[in-house]
Enzyme design. Structure first.
Site, PDB file in Angstrom:
ATOM      1  N   ALA A   1     -28.122  -9.961  43.380  1.00  7.74           N
ATOM      2  CA  ALA A   1     -26.920  -9.703  42.564  1.00  7.74           C
ATOM      3  C   ALA A   1     -25.886  -8.956  43.398  1.00  7.74           C
ATOM      4  O   ALA A   1     -26.046  -8.829  44.620  1.00  7.74           O
ATOM      5  CB  ALA A   1     -27.298  -8.897  41.330  1.00  7.74           C
ATOM      6  N   ASN A   2     -24.842  -8.476  42.794  1.00  7.50           N
ATOM      7  CA  ASN A   2     -23.838  -7.659  43.496  1.00  7.50           C
ATOM      8  C   ASN A   2     -23.306  -6.586  42.548  1.00  7.50           C
ATOM      9  O   ASN A   2     -23.766  -6.483  41.413  1.00  7.50           O
ATOM     10  CB  ASN A   2     -22.709  -8.543  44.043  1.00  7.50           C
ATOM     11  CG  ASN A   2     -22.001  -9.288  42.928  1.00  7.50           C
ATOM     12  OD1 ASN A   2     -21.370  -8.690  42.078  1.00  7.50           O
ATOM     13  ND2 ASN A   2     -22.164 -10.618  42.899  1.00  7.50           N
TER      14      ASN A   2
END
Ligand code: PMT
Length: 401
Positions: free
Chosen positions: A208-209
């Site tokens: 993810a980020n």
């Protein structure tokens, strides 16, 4: 958008009353006149002085005040407005309004008004789901009241559930939807992507980020406030669904692309999501195990589809205006120009997301708008303000301002 509009804001006694101060400020910023009624319980949470300082109007608290009755009177107070907003709408005041009980100024005004009513409920989640509350809310909605929220999330008493008052910008969007007129983007469909994507490694882990979705969600709210029918395709975030917007929840880039394609045709597309460029080529179907001294697994990545480029080069349904973002940590403008050309979109909003800028997850943003005509630097702004400016720029570009 609310220039000259008159709002009667009833503040009832709940911890969320502090958010109503921000609502008053935002309403005034948009040109509305805001008169406030504070219940006795509300005065335990916010003071008449702070409310009158922000509203620049006198605050009404007492049904039996001779001065108040002499100056305006509760019947005129109830009618001398375009909209009555109750925020927070506590279980107690909702019940009184549904049953027609009029034993203080707030409840009497709610019985006496013939104006549209917007309720922003706020209460404990068990109180919200209680059969009596649900019946009373249903009664008020059946009589024409509009709801803003409540949202799900952590509550003041330490529990979690549905009962948080909608955020001031969400209540504002609901007010603008009720009073703001058709808006410059009326009749158009806007598609917005927001938040991160989660690309599974195995059933419990993902790539993810740091995107929170704040910027994308604010853009969806601003386009809706400007009158566009708005579809928001959101990756996983902690944000409540934006009021007045159709929200499609997705996890992966592939799902985000499918949801965007399904939402077409659109007149406007704004891709603010931080889409993972790669996914794990073959996600494990069972949780990866650490076994003895076996070497750590190596993840084989595969490229994800580019949603912005797909929309910008769509053969059948290319939106009239396609806007992307560029999140960069170096050579901001050069990279943004390269993305404009490579992805085929009309504008890129370039933001420097280097560590320390606080843009990922924060409430403010500094963008440069890059298009065929050049580079337009915007000053540091709140994400809401970036969204409003973008909506206004879109309206101008489409000849709607
Ligand atoms: O969510 P916040 O915490 O509020 O933060 C806002 C933000 C920093 C995430 C936002 O302002 C932003 O910059 N969004 C784009 C982030 C990004 O992924 O940038 P990029 O330079 O990697 O991608 C360029 C553009 O292509 C973006 O419009 C992106 O949505 C799009 N893209 C990228 C990859 C992909 N597979 N599909 C895409 O559509």
């Amino acid at each position: 958008m609310l220039q000259g509009r008159r709002i009667l804001l009833v503040i009832a006694g709940g911890i969320a009353a502090y958010k109503s101060l921000e609502l008053v400020r935002r309403l005034r910023e948009r040109g509305a006149t805001v008169r406030c009624i504070l219940t006795r319980a509300a005065q335990e949470f916010v003071t008449p002085l702070s409310v009158s300082t922000l509203s620049r109007e006198r605050v009404f608290t007492d049904l039996f005040s001779l001065t108040d009755e002499h100056e305006i009177g509760h019947i005129r107070l109830a009618r001398d407005c375009d909209l009555v907003v109750v925020a927070p709408a506590t279980a107690d005041l909702v019940t009184k309004a549904a049953l027609g009980i009029a034993d203080d100024l707030a409840s009497t005004v709610l019985l006496a008004t013939d104006r549209p009513l917007l309720l922003a409920p706020a209460m404990n989640h068990v109180m919200w789901s209680a059969a009596s509350t649900q019946t009373n809310i249903a009664t008020l909605v059946a009589r024409g009241a509009t709801l803003a929220g409540p949202n799900a999330g952590p509550l003041a008493e330490g529990e979690t559930g549905i009962g948080r008052m909608a955020e001031p910008h969400e209540i504002l969007a609901a007010i603008e939807a009720l009073l703001g007129g058709p808006g410059p983007l009326a009749g158009l469909h806007a598609l917005v992507t927001s938040g991160p994507t989660h690309e599974p490694i195995d059933p419990v882990r993902y790539i993810a980020n740091r995107s929170s979705g704040k910027q994308g969600h604010a853009i969806a709210a601003a386009l809706a406030a400007a009158g566009a029918r708005t579809t928001l395709v959101s990756g996983p975030t902690r944000l409540a669904d934006t009021q007045g917007v159709a929200v499609l929840h997705v996890e992966t880039a592939a799902q985000m692309l499918a949801a965007c394609e399904a939402a077409l045709p659109a007149d406007i597309a704004v891709c603010a999501a931080a889409v993972a460029d790669w996914r794990v080529a073959t996600a494990a179907t069972q949780k990866l195990k650490k076994t003895g001294d076996a070497p750590a697994p190596v993840l084989q990545l595969a490229p994800n589809p580019d949603i912005l480029a797909t929309l910008a080069r769509h053969a059948r349904h290319r939106p009239r205006l396609v806007v992307g973002f560029a999140a960069e940590t170096e050579d901001l403008i050069a990279h943004a120009r390269a993305k404009l050309a490579k992805k085929g979109c009309d504008w890129i909003l370039a933001n420097d997301v280097s560590p320390g800028t606080g843009i990922f997850g924060g409430d403010a943003n500094t963008v440069h708008v890059v298009d065929a005509a050049g580079v337009e630097p915007w000053p540091p702004l709140s994400k809401d303000e970036v969204a409003r400016r973008l909506a206004a720029r879109i309206a101008t570009a489409l000849g709607r301002s």
